[in-house]
Design a protein around this motif. Structure first.
Motif, PDB file in Angstrom:
ATOM      1  N   PRO A   1       0.813  -1.209   0.000  1.00 45.01           N
ATOM      2  CA  PRO A   1       0.000   0.000   0.000  1.00 45.01           C
ATOM      3  C   PRO A   1       0.850   1.263   0.000  1.00 45.01           C
ATOM      4  CG  PRO A   1      -0.777  -1.542   1.685  1.00 45.01           C
ATOM      5  CD  PRO A   1       0.448  -2.107   1.080  1.00 45.01           C
ATOM      6  N   LEU A   2       1.925   1.276   0.805  1.00 47.12           N
ATOM      7  CA  LEU A   2       2.752   2.478   0.839  1.00 47.12           C
ATOM      8  C   LEU A   2       3.653   2.588  -0.380  1.00 47.12           C
ATOM      9  CD1 LEU A   2       3.790   2.723   4.591  1.00 47.12           C
ATOM     10  CD2 LEU A   2       2.114   4.078   3.367  1.00 47.12           C
ATOM     11  N   ALA A   3       3.709   1.561  -1.204  1.00 40.38           N
ATOM     12  CA  ALA A   3       4.542   1.602  -2.407  1.00 40.38           C
ATOM     13  C   ALA A   3       4.069   2.686  -3.369  1.00 40.38           C
ATOM     14  CB  ALA A   3       4.534   0.247  -3.096  1.00 40.38           C
ATOM     15  N   THR A   4       2.826   3.126  -3.241  1.00 44.04           N
ATOM     16  CA  THR A   4       2.328   4.187  -4.116  1.00 44.04           C
ATOM     17  C   THR A   4       3.028   5.511  -3.849  1.00 44.04           C
ATOM     18  OG1 THR A   4       0.553   4.679  -2.573  1.00 44.04           O
ATOM     19  CG2 THR A   4       0.051   3.151  -4.364  1.00 44.04           C
ATOM     20  N   VAL A   5       3.674   5.636  -2.694  1.00 44.07           N
ATOM     21  CA  VAL A   5       4.441   6.848  -2.400  1.00 44.07           C
ATOM     22  C   VAL A   5       5.578   6.977  -3.421  1.00 44.07           C
ATOM     23  CG1 VAL A   5       5.917   7.985  -0.693  1.00 44.07           C
ATOM     24  CG2 VAL A   5       3.840   6.822   0.033  1.00 44.07           C
ATOM     25  N   LYS A   6       6.083   5.826  -3.898  1.00 44.31           N
ATOM     26  CA  LYS A   6       7.163   5.836  -4.880  1.00 44.31           C
ATOM     27  C   LYS A   6       6.722   6.489  -6.180  1.00 44.31           C
ATOM     28  CE  LYS A   6       8.898   1.364  -3.403  1.00 44.31           C
ATOM     29  NZ  LYS A   6       9.141   0.016  -3.869  1.00 44.31           N
ATOM     30  N   ASP A   7       5.544   6.094  -6.689  1.00 47.58           N
ATOM     31  CA  ASP A   7       5.084   6.614  -7.973  1.00 47.58           C
ATOM     32  C   ASP A   7       3.561   6.690  -8.002  1.00 47.58           C
ATOM     33  OD1 ASP A   7       4.875   7.519 -10.535  1.00 47.58           O
ATOM     34  OD2 ASP A   7       5.517   5.655 -11.491  1.00 47.58           O
ATOM     35  N   PRO A   8       2.971   7.753  -7.436  1.00 44.79           N
ATOM     36  CA  PRO A   8       1.514   7.865  -7.381  1.00 44.79           C
ATOM     37  C   PRO A   8       0.872   8.104  -8.740  1.00 44.79           C
ATOM     38  CG  PRO A   8       2.525   9.849  -6.533  1.00 44.79           C
ATOM     39  CD  PRO A   8       3.632   8.860  -6.776  1.00 44.79           C
ATOM     40  N   ARG A   9       1.651   8.452  -9.761  1.00 47.98           N
ATOM     41  CA  ARG A   9       1.078   8.695 -11.081  1.00 47.98           C
ATOM     42  C   ARG A   9       0.946   7.400 -11.882  1.00 47.98           C
ATOM     43  NH1 ARG A   9       5.063  12.992 -11.172  1.00 47.98           N
ATOM     44  NH2 ARG A   9       4.100  14.824 -10.291  1.00 47.98           N
ATOM     45  N   HIS A  10       1.466   6.307 -11.331  1.00 49.19           N
ATOM     46  CA  HIS A  10       1.431   5.024 -12.031  1.00 49.19           C
ATOM     47  C   HIS A  10      -0.021   4.660 -12.347  1.00 49.19           C
ATOM     48  CE1 HIS A  10       1.964   0.716 -12.745  1.00 49.19           C
ATOM     49  NE2 HIS A  10       3.191   1.059 -13.094  1.00 49.19           N
TER      50      HIS A  10
ATOM     51  N   GLU B   1       2.072   1.205  12.208  1.00 43.27           N
ATOM     52  CA  GLU B   1       2.680  -0.122  12.095  1.00 43.27           C
ATOM     53  C   GLU B   1       3.058  -0.422  10.649  1.00 43.27           C
ATOM     54  OE1 GLU B   1       0.276  -3.162  13.902  1.00 43.27           O
ATOM     55  OE2 GLU B   1       0.019  -1.976  15.726  1.00 43.27           O
ATOM     56  N   LEU B   2       2.190  -0.054   9.730  1.00 45.78           N
ATOM     57  CA  LEU B   2       2.480  -0.239   8.309  1.00 45.78           C
ATOM     58  C   LEU B   2       3.705   0.579   7.908  1.00 45.78           C
ATOM     59  CD1 LEU B   2       1.482  -1.574   5.703  1.00 45.78           C
ATOM     60  CD2 LEU B   2       0.039   0.419   5.321  1.00 45.78           C
ATOM     61  N   TRP B   3       3.785   1.796   8.434  1.00 45.12           N
ATOM     62  CA  TRP B   3       4.947   2.654   8.172  1.00 45.12           C
ATOM     63  C   TRP B   3       6.218   1.993   8.694  1.00 45.12           C
ATOM     64  CZ3 TRP B   3       6.567   6.263   5.177  1.00 45.12           C
ATOM     65  CH2 TRP B   3       7.729   6.964   5.485  1.00 45.12           C
ATOM     66  N   SER B   4       6.142   1.432   9.896  1.00 44.11           N
ATOM     67  CA  SER B   4       7.302   0.774  10.501  1.00 44.11           C
ATOM     68  C   SER B   4       7.793  -0.373   9.620  1.00 44.11           C
ATOM     69  CB  SER B   4       6.930   0.248  11.883  1.00 44.11           C
ATOM     70  OG  SER B   4       8.014  -0.405  12.470  1.00 44.11           O
ATOM     71  N   ALA B   5       6.876  -1.101   9.024  1.00 47.40           N
ATOM     72  CA  ALA B   5       7.244  -2.251   8.196  1.00 47.40           C
ATOM     73  C   ALA B   5       7.765  -1.849   6.823  1.00 47.40           C
ATOM     74  CB  ALA B   5       6.034  -3.173   8.033  1.00 47.40           C
ATOM     75  N   GLN B   6       7.293  -0.728   6.279  1.00 43.57           N
ATOM     76  CA  GLN B   6       7.581  -0.390   4.890  1.00 43.57           C
ATOM     77  C   GLN B   6       8.542   0.781   4.685  1.00 43.57           C
ATOM     78  OE1 GLN B   6       5.493  -1.402   1.911  1.00 43.57           O
ATOM     79  NE2 GLN B   6       4.599  -3.084   3.050  1.00 43.57           N
ATOM     80  N   SER B   7       8.805   1.567   5.701  1.00 42.82           N
ATOM     81  CA  SER B   7       9.559   2.813   5.510  1.00 42.82           C
ATOM     82  C   SER B   7      10.990   2.596   5.018  1.00 42.82           C
ATOM     83  CB  SER B   7       9.563   3.647   6.788  1.00 42.82           C
ATOM     84  OG  SER B   7      10.206   2.952   7.829  1.00 42.82           O
TER      85      SER B   7
END
Length: 165
Positions: free
Chosen positions: A1-10, A74-80
């Motif tokens: 879910p947080l991977a969209t921070v990488k490329d939200p225009r995808h 928690e999601l941030w902790s796992a993915q940051s």
């Protein structure tokens, strides 16, 4: 879910937003606005290396429920860590030095007497800004400035080598 921070225009992300909006009968443009705000929030969290507790506290301060903020923390902790690593790679790949031209010169005349006879270096750097877009960067440096520039470039190379190993 947080991977969209990488490329939200995808396009896949855009399609998922549209599908979510249709399924839950939510206005697509309003959902995009909320998503854009969350992406900006998480990018700031990445830039400032916020802990999961700080992310959770900031979300609660913005009005997100304690349970949702805790889950996102928690999601941030796992993915940051993975996000930060991907962002560094993206930055390094988008600013690669493609070519360099240089010319050495000596000032033959000037309206300032102390400038006559001084040496300088003209540099033309061709930098790949990403997606194959090249940009010419021109610099004129005195010898001391050039030596400092070279020292800075060597430090940057060492840092990049450490990150990539």
């Amino acid at each position: 879910p947080l991977a969209t921070v990488k490329d939200p225009r995808h396009s896949a992300f855009q399609e998922r937003l549209a599908g979510f909006a249709e399924t839950h009968r939510v206005n697509v443009s309003a959902l995009k606005t909320v998503a854009r705000g969350l992406i900006m929030f998480f990018r700031r969290a990445m830039k400032h290396s916020l802990s999961s507790e700080a992310v959770s506290a900031d979300l609660q301060a913005m009005g997100v429920s304690e349970a949702a903020a805790g889950a996102l923390g928690e999601l941030w902790s796992a993915q940051s860590t993975g996000l930060a690593s991907a962002e560094i790679t993206k930055t390094l790949m988008a600013n690669q030095l493609v070519d360099m031209e240089w010319k050495f010169g000596v000032t033959a005349s000037s309206d300032e007497v102390n400038q006559v006879g001084s040496t300088f270096l003209h540099l033309k750097l061709v930098v790949d800004r990403g997606s194959g877009q090249h940009e010419d960067v021109h610099m004129e440096l005195s010898l001391p400035q050039f030596y400092q520039f070279m020292a800075d470039m060597e430090k940057a190379k060492t840092f990049i080598d450490i990150l990539s190993s």
